[in-house]
Scaffold this active site. Structure first.
Site, PDB file in Angstrom:
ATOM      1  N   GLU A  39      -0.510 -16.553 -10.610  1.00  7.65           N
ATOM      2  CA  GLU A  39       0.475 -15.685 -11.240  1.00  7.65           C
ATOM      3  C   GLU A  39       1.909 -16.002 -10.816  1.00  7.65           C
ATOM      4  OE1 GLU A  39      -0.629 -11.620 -10.547  1.00  7.65           O
ATOM      5  OE2 GLU A  39      -2.488 -11.815 -11.678  1.00  7.65           O
ATOM      6  N   ASN A  47     -12.199  -1.248  -5.639  1.00  3.41           N
ATOM      7  CA  ASN A  47     -11.969  -1.515  -7.056  1.00  3.41           C
ATOM      8  C   ASN A  47     -13.129  -2.335  -7.640  1.00  3.41           C
ATOM      9  OD1 ASN A  47     -10.987  -2.262  -9.565  1.00  3.41           O
ATOM     10  ND2 ASN A  47      -9.379  -3.585  -8.756  1.00  3.41           N
ATOM     11  N   TYR A  74       0.845  -1.195   0.000  1.00  6.30           N
ATOM     12  CA  TYR A  74       0.000   0.000   0.000  1.00  6.30           C
ATOM     13  C   TYR A  74       0.881   1.245   0.000  1.00  6.30           C
ATOM     14  CZ  TYR A  74      -3.614  -3.363   1.178  1.00  6.30           C
ATOM     15  OH  TYR A  74      -4.464  -4.442   1.152  1.00  6.30           O
ATOM     16  N   CYS A  94      -5.932  -5.480  -8.098  1.00  4.56           N
ATOM     17  CA  CYS A  94      -5.842  -5.109  -6.688  1.00  4.56           C
ATOM     18  C   CYS A  94      -5.333  -6.258  -5.831  1.00  4.56           C
ATOM     19  CB  CYS A  94      -7.178  -4.576  -6.177  1.00  4.56           C
ATOM     20  SG  CYS A  94      -8.582  -5.664  -6.433  1.00  4.56           S
ATOM     21  N   HIS A  95      -5.411  -7.491  -6.349  1.00  3.77           N
ATOM     22  CA  HIS A  95      -4.894  -8.640  -5.601  1.00  3.77           C
ATOM     23  C   HIS A  95      -3.379  -8.602  -5.471  1.00  3.77           C
ATOM     24  CE1 HIS A  95      -4.868  -9.837  -9.852  1.00  3.77           C
ATOM     25  NE2 HIS A  95      -3.840 -10.621  -9.543  1.00  3.77           N
TER      26      HIS A  95
END
Length: 157
Positions: A148, A114, A91, A122-123
């Protein structure tokens, strides 16, 4: 009028909604807005790109997006799109990237608001000492980061 279509994913059915551009992506179990009109032909390119993403063949989305939010939220969401697949940011990293290093909590709120998760990743934002929040359930955040190949250790933008 806002159109909505469902797309299958390893997470369960995702809902895509919008008019000319996407305005919402909702996770399994999230209901569509009652004013949305079902359209099984809507957003074919978005559906194709999501299938490619979940198959491991796409690392960056190229779609017209039109999330509704405050100017601050839109700046945060733009910064989220700069986080490469497989990487994470904190953040604080996002607050610094948008030129407001003291706005860490506001970044967290914008991240949670979001309306286009996955497409606006946002993850990929984590707290400095833990997984952190997300606009969806924590198990989906974990699944997306694992898909990912992301390291949970934050990397600076």
């Amino acid at each position: 009028m806002t159109r909505v279509v469902s797309v299958a994913s390893p997470l369960g059915p995702l809902l895509l909604a919008g008019e000319a551009a996407l305005t919402h992506l909702r996770f399994p179990g999230d209901a569509p807005d009652p004013t949305w009109r079902s359209d099984s032909d809507a957003f074919p390119e978005a559906r194709a790109q999501l299938r490619a993403y979940f198959a491991g063949d796409l690392t960056r989305f190229d779609l017209p997006l039109a999330p509704e939010g405050t100017p601050f939220q839109r700046r945060v969401w733009a910064a989220l799109q700069a986080i490469p697949m497989g990487e994470t940011a904190t953040y604080k990293d996002i607050a610094t990237a948008i030129g407001q290093p003291g706005a860490t909590r506001a970044v967290g709120r914008a991240n949670g608001a979001n309306p286009l998760p996955i497409l606006i990743p946002c993850h990929r934002v984590v707290a400095a000492d833990r997984l952190g929040g997300f606009s969806g359930p924590p198990e989906i955040k974990r699944a997306l980061l694992e898909l990912e190949g992301a390291q949970r250790q934050p990397r600076l933008l």
